[in-house]
Enzyme design. Structure first.
Site, PDB file in Angstrom:
ATOM      1  N   TYR A 105       0.839  -1.200   0.000  1.00 17.04           N
ATOM      2  CA  TYR A 105       0.000   0.000   0.000  1.00 17.04           C
ATOM      3  C   TYR A 105       0.868   1.241   0.000  1.00 17.04           C
ATOM      4  CZ  TYR A 105      -4.317  -2.532   1.028  1.00 17.04           C
ATOM      5  OH  TYR A 105      -5.406  -3.355   0.972  1.00 17.04           O
ATOM      6  N   ARG A 154      -3.121 -11.957   3.125  1.00 20.80           N
ATOM      7  CA  ARG A 154      -4.428 -11.556   2.611  1.00 20.80           C
ATOM      8  C   ARG A 154      -4.521 -11.926   1.145  1.00 20.80           C
ATOM      9  NH1 ARG A 154      -7.987  -8.061   3.949  1.00 20.80           N
ATOM     10  NH2 ARG A 154      -9.222  -9.849   3.301  1.00 20.80           N
TER      11      ARG A 154
HETATM   12 FE    FE Z   1      -6.306  -4.431   2.296  1.00 15.45          FE
END
Ligand code: FE
Lengths: 234, 187
Positions: A105, A154
């Site tokens: 991110y 994830r």
């Molecule tokens: Fe996420």
């Protein structure tokens, strides 16, 4: 003031409980007391209305927000925003954020040892059209590790945030990809009891939207709470 | 045809990436009519730790209790420029702060009235669905007849009422879990 039709309550098992102990942070962040059930009043039946202000020209194309093109598999994600009565939710705000193709991110708290991409910020926004349609151009996000349990990763996902017509219809969710081998291991994806509801978070590959020589297409329809047919009792 | 609403999922730890463009600590811009209040507080988890990676969304009526939304029959009379929505992050110490005006009374169920209140949604990593609470104002006579407060166990009502902490300053902490847990609602 005339009585207003309320919104339907969630169908059994189709929404997560707050406590889902395999997702470790729910253990200390979930309420321990039952929620207090209240009638839907004008406060809950209204909600913020957004227009185009603040939405920029390339906010629906995450591959064009910098001088160069981001790395990764280019994709088009599109779908319709509907209510539970299958009516389109027109002109509603859709917000999107995601990791880059390497699973990192563009966020100071993300310390994952994967490269940042100077050409990818990973966030977008747009309003649905009259038919409730939305469409973003982006790159497919990578899987990323987190510290929830041993060897936790994830599955690739996009984060979506929607408002709909009322405070009652607010939704934040995540979209997943078909065939992702990480899905069975992910406590967030698996937080919802109803298997069909869970599987509706998985987008479908969309060959018709796939553009030759350019980008793969995925379709993800989103359903917001819909109104009951009749006004609420009060 | 009948569909089921999409399953909620957590905003995760990187929510600000996609959502902070709408952050504002001024729910009612300067100049809006009504009594101005500054509100600050902290979000606290079940172990007493402060929650630095959360976000609040606030929804409220204007100083005469009208919502800027077509469902409110009096929406046409909302003060021009008033929207009543705010998005506020918590900082590294788990604290949030914003300014607004105290809303007016709002119509309630069955033709009654609700005391002035703000609707507050809480989003964070570890919340699979957002939490919804309400902030009521201290020293407000209408609280005694508010139909929503009336549904709350009297011993827990004070978790919904902000504390006066100085000139036009209110404090309101949100406790996610534990003995002093804030009241959260479902509809
Ligand atoms: Fe996420």
């Amino acid at each position: 003031m005339p009585e207003l039709a309320g919104y339907r309550r969630p169908f059994w098992g189709t929404q997560p409980e707050y406590l889902h102990s395999t997702y470790v942070s729910t253990r200390i962040r979930s309420p321990s007391r039952p929620l207090v059930l209240i009638p839907q009043t004008l406060s809950e039946l209204t909600g913020p209305v957004f227009g185009q202000d603040g939405i920029g020209r390339n906010d629906d194309d995450l591959t064009r927000q910098h001088d160069g093109a981001p790395l990764g598999e280019r994709m088009i994600v599109h779908g319709r925003v509907l209510d539970e009565n299958a009516r389109p939710v027109a002109r509603t705000l859709v917000e999107l954020w995601q990791a880059n193709a390497a699973g990192r991110y563009h966020h100071q708290r993300d310390q994952h040892d994967a490269p940042l991409d100077p050409n990818f910020s990973g966030c977008g926004r747009m309003l649905t059209d009259e038919a409730g349609r939305y469409r973003f151009v982006t790159v497919k996000p990578g899987a990323y590790p987190w510290r929830n349990h041993h060897n936790a990763w994830r599955p690739a996902h996009l984060h979506f945030s929607l408002f709909g017509p009322a405070f009652m219809t607010r939704l934040v969710t995540q979209m997943y990809f078909p065939g992702d081998p990480l899905l069975p291991y992910d406590p967030i994806f698996n937080c919802t009891a109803d298997e069909k509801a869970r599987n509706r978070l998985i987008s479908q590959f969309d060959w018709e939207v796939t553009m030759p020589e350019h980008a793969l297409g995925y379709r993800f329809d989103i359903v917001l709470h819909g109104r009951n047919a009749t006004p609420m009792e009060s | 045809m009948s569909l089921q609403a999409t399953t909620s999922q957590t905003v995760g730890p990187y929510l600000h990436l996609g959502l902070s463009w709408l952050n504002t600590d001024e729910i009612a811009p300067p100049g809006m009519a009504g009594r101005r209040v500054r509100i600050s507080g902290r979000i606290i988890d079940g172990e007493g730790a402060l929650v630095p990676d959360a976000m609040l969304e606030i929804w409220q009526a204007d100083h005469r209790g009208r919502f800027a939304h077509p469902e409110d029959a009096r929406a046409g009379e909302v003060e021009p420029g008033f929207r009543g929505f705010g998005r506020v992050p918590t900082d590294a110490e788990g604290a949030f702060r914003f300014q607004t005006i105290k809303p007016g009374r709002v119509p309630g169920p069955g033709g009654g009235w609700q005391a002035p209140h703000l609707l507050v949604s809480i989003f964070a990593r570890g919340l699979l669905k957002h939490l919804v609470s309400r902030l009521y104002f201290p020293d407000e006579p209408d609280n005694a007849s508010d139909p929503i407060l009336a549904l709350v166990d009297p011993e827990r009502r004070d978790t919904l009422i902000a504390r006066a902490a100085g000139d036009e300053l209110l404090e309101w902490d949100i406790v996610l879990q534990g003995p002093r847990e804030t009241v959260f609602f479902e509809f």
